[in-house]
Design an enzyme around this catalytic site. Structure first.
Site, PDB file in Angstrom:
ATOM      1  NE  ARG A 102     -11.453 -10.429   4.958  1.00  0.00           N
ATOM      2  CZ  ARG A 102     -11.675 -11.403   4.073  1.00  0.00           C
ATOM      3  NH1 ARG A 102     -12.363 -11.154   2.974  1.00  0.00           N
ATOM      4  NH2 ARG A 102     -11.222 -12.621   4.275  1.00  0.00           N
ATOM      5  CG  HIS A 129      -6.417 -14.664   4.765  1.00  0.00           C
ATOM      6  ND1 HIS A 129      -7.234 -14.506   5.868  1.00  0.00           N
ATOM      7  CD2 HIS A 129      -7.235 -15.086   3.745  1.00  0.00           C
ATOM      8  CE1 HIS A 129      -8.479 -14.812   5.532  1.00  0.00           C
ATOM      9  NE2 HIS A 129      -8.508 -15.162   4.266  1.00  0.00           N
ATOM     10  CD  GLN A 132      -8.268 -19.609   3.293  1.00  0.00           C
ATOM     11  OE1 GLN A 132      -9.193 -18.819   3.261  1.00  0.00           O
ATOM     12  NE2 GLN A 132      -8.412 -20.901   3.015  1.00  0.00           N
ATOM     13  CG  ASP A 223      -4.916 -15.484  -3.227  1.00  0.00           C
ATOM     14  OD1 ASP A 223      -6.144 -15.558  -3.480  1.00  0.00           O
ATOM     15  OD2 ASP A 223      -4.440 -14.595  -2.486  1.00  0.00           O
ATOM     16  CB  CYS A 263      -7.589 -18.829   0.153  1.00  0.00           C
ATOM     17  SG  CYS A 263      -7.338 -17.413  -0.926  1.00  0.00           S
ATOM     18  NE  ARG A 291     -11.141 -19.043   6.651  1.00  0.00           N
ATOM     19  CZ  ARG A 291     -11.361 -17.853   6.069  1.00  0.00           C
ATOM     20  NH1 ARG A 291     -11.388 -17.770   4.757  1.00  0.00           N
ATOM     21  NH2 ARG A 291     -11.507 -16.756   6.790  1.00  0.00           N
TER      22      ARG A 291
HETATM   23  N1  NVA Z   1      -5.220 -12.259  -1.595  1.00  0.00           N
HETATM   24  C1  NVA Z   1      -6.652 -12.168  -1.572  1.00  0.00           C
HETATM   25  C2  NVA Z   1      -7.239 -13.148  -0.619  1.00  0.00           C
HETATM   26  C3  NVA Z   1      -8.740 -13.205  -0.602  1.00  0.00           C
HETATM   27  C4  NVA Z   1      -9.272 -14.143   0.419  1.00  0.00           C
HETATM   28  C5  NVA Z   1      -7.070 -10.754  -1.214  1.00  0.00           C
HETATM   29  O1  NVA Z   1      -6.455 -10.148  -0.323  1.00  0.00           O
HETATM   30  O2  NVA Z   1      -7.994 -10.227  -1.837  1.00  0.00           O
HETATM   31  N1   CP Z   2     -10.816 -16.975   1.585  1.00  0.00           N
HETATM   32  C1   CP Z   2     -11.487 -15.951   2.120  1.00  0.00           C
HETATM   33  O1   CP Z   2     -11.052 -15.318   3.087  1.00  0.00           O
HETATM   34  O2   CP Z   2     -12.674 -15.697   1.554  1.00  0.00           O
HETATM   35  P1   CP Z   2     -13.593 -14.408   1.770  1.00  0.00           P
HETATM   36  O3   CP Z   2     -12.858 -13.235   1.193  1.00  0.00           O
HETATM   37  O4   CP Z   2     -14.858 -14.726   1.042  1.00  0.00           O
HETATM   38  O5   CP Z   2     -13.831 -14.216   3.244  1.00  0.00           O
END
Ligand code: NVA
Ligand code: CP
Length: 306
Positions: A102, A129, A132, A223, A263, A291
């Site tokens: 990540r 992502h 997801q 989101d 998500c 997930r």
């Molecule tokens: N768009 C959000 C998704 C979190 C799972 C982010 O990147 O923070």
């Molecule tokens: N939706 C998602 O990826 O959640 P986290 O940021 O908690 O991993």
């Protein structure tokens, strides 16, 4: 050997195959059948951003499959102090069997994958992502809502939106994206999705009116308005995104029984109202649970490709 960096690299058949494996794995787990398909394997998980779901699902999933997961925060490993990505990739992939990352730039995981001897999984970047979306689509299959999808994405043009675009383009459904002006999706990714859509028959539309996007939709999704890494813009965004909250009034424009996906984490009173969120919380938390199952399916599938 295959990596899972973006859904773009996968065919419709492959995506559906991963979903099928995941549904099977979930069924087995509910009957307390644990197949140790990744016994003795180690998944390295590199996190350069926060996570609840991604960390817990990968770590738990790996242990249920008979393997082990290593949590590596960039605050603890030398990557965060400047060790080159290509060296980190060569070292970690010489000891571990799979790597999940990540991070911020998509180019970071691409560079890592280039030097990795083992499959690399995108656990979220600024651009995509994809894990997801496996869980999201799996949830729609479970809710018998995966036929003739007309999906409305309301909010920020971000990593989630981009992954929805690629999924729609691959599977051939309709996706309408409503963002405020100035917060549209990435133009290059849109062009890729539109090109793919020509082959699959998908319809991908971008607009600035959330009501137009939601009209008659069978799936509505949103989101956070402020993704990780954009925290400094939060106050401005709250003002600019007013009118993009998914609430009961907006859901009334969608098809009767339309599904709402998120998500998570969800910010009530911003991208979704408290009431609407709670009304749809059953499917949203099934989506979150998926997930676990979808990523187990993905890891088992990736393991079979080597
Ligand atoms: N768009 C959000 C998704 C979190 C799972 C982010 O990147 O923070
Ligand atoms: N939706 C998602 O990826 O959640 P986290 O940021 O908690 O991993």
């Amino acid at each position: 050997m295959r990596h899972f960096l973006t859904l773009q690299d996968f065919t419709k058949e492959e995506i559906l195959e991963i979903i099928d494996i995941s549904l099977d794995i979930k069924k087995n787990l509910k009957s307390k059948i644990y197949k140790k398909e990744l016994e003795n394997q180690t998944l390295a998980m590199i996190f350069e951003k926060s996570s609840t779901r991604t960390r817990v699902s990968f770590e738990t999933g790996m242990s249920q499959l008979g393997g082990h997961a290593l949590f590596l925060s960039n605050r603890d490993i030398h990557l965060g102090r400047g060790e080159p990505i290509k060296d980190t990739a060569r070292v970690i992939s010489s000891m571990c069997d799979m790597v999940m990352i990540r991070t911020f730039e998509q180019s970071m995981i691409e560079e890592f994958a280039k030097f990795s001897k083992v499959p690399v999984i995108n656990g979220l970047t600024d651009s995509f992502h994809p894990v997801q979306l496996l869980a999201d689509y799996m949830t729609l299959v479970e809710y018998e809502s995966s036929e003739d999808i007309v999906c409305a994405y309301i909010g920020d043009g971000n990593n989630m939106t981009h992954s929805w675009m690629i999924l729609a383009a691959k599977l051939g459904f309709e996706l309408r994206i409503a963002t405020p002006k100035g917060y549209e999706v990435d133009e290059n990714i849109l062009q890729v999705a539109l090109l793919l859509a020509k082959e699959s028959g998908a319809v991908i539309k971008t607009m600035h009116d959330p009501c137009e996007a939601v009209k008659g939709a069978s799936v509505v999704t949103t989101d956070t308005w402020t993704s990780m890494g954009k925290e400094e813009e939060k106050e401005d965004r709250i003002n600019i995104f007013k009118g993009f909250m998914v609430n009961d009034k907006m859901m009334l424009l969608a098809k009767k029984d339309a599904k709402l996906l998120h998500c998570l984490p969800a910010y009530r009173g911003l991208e979704v109202s408290e009431k609407t969120f709670e009304e749809h919380s059953k499917i949203i938390f099934d989506e979150a649970e998926n997930r676990l199952h979808a990523q187990k399916g993905l890891m088992v599938w990736l393991d079979k490709q080597r």
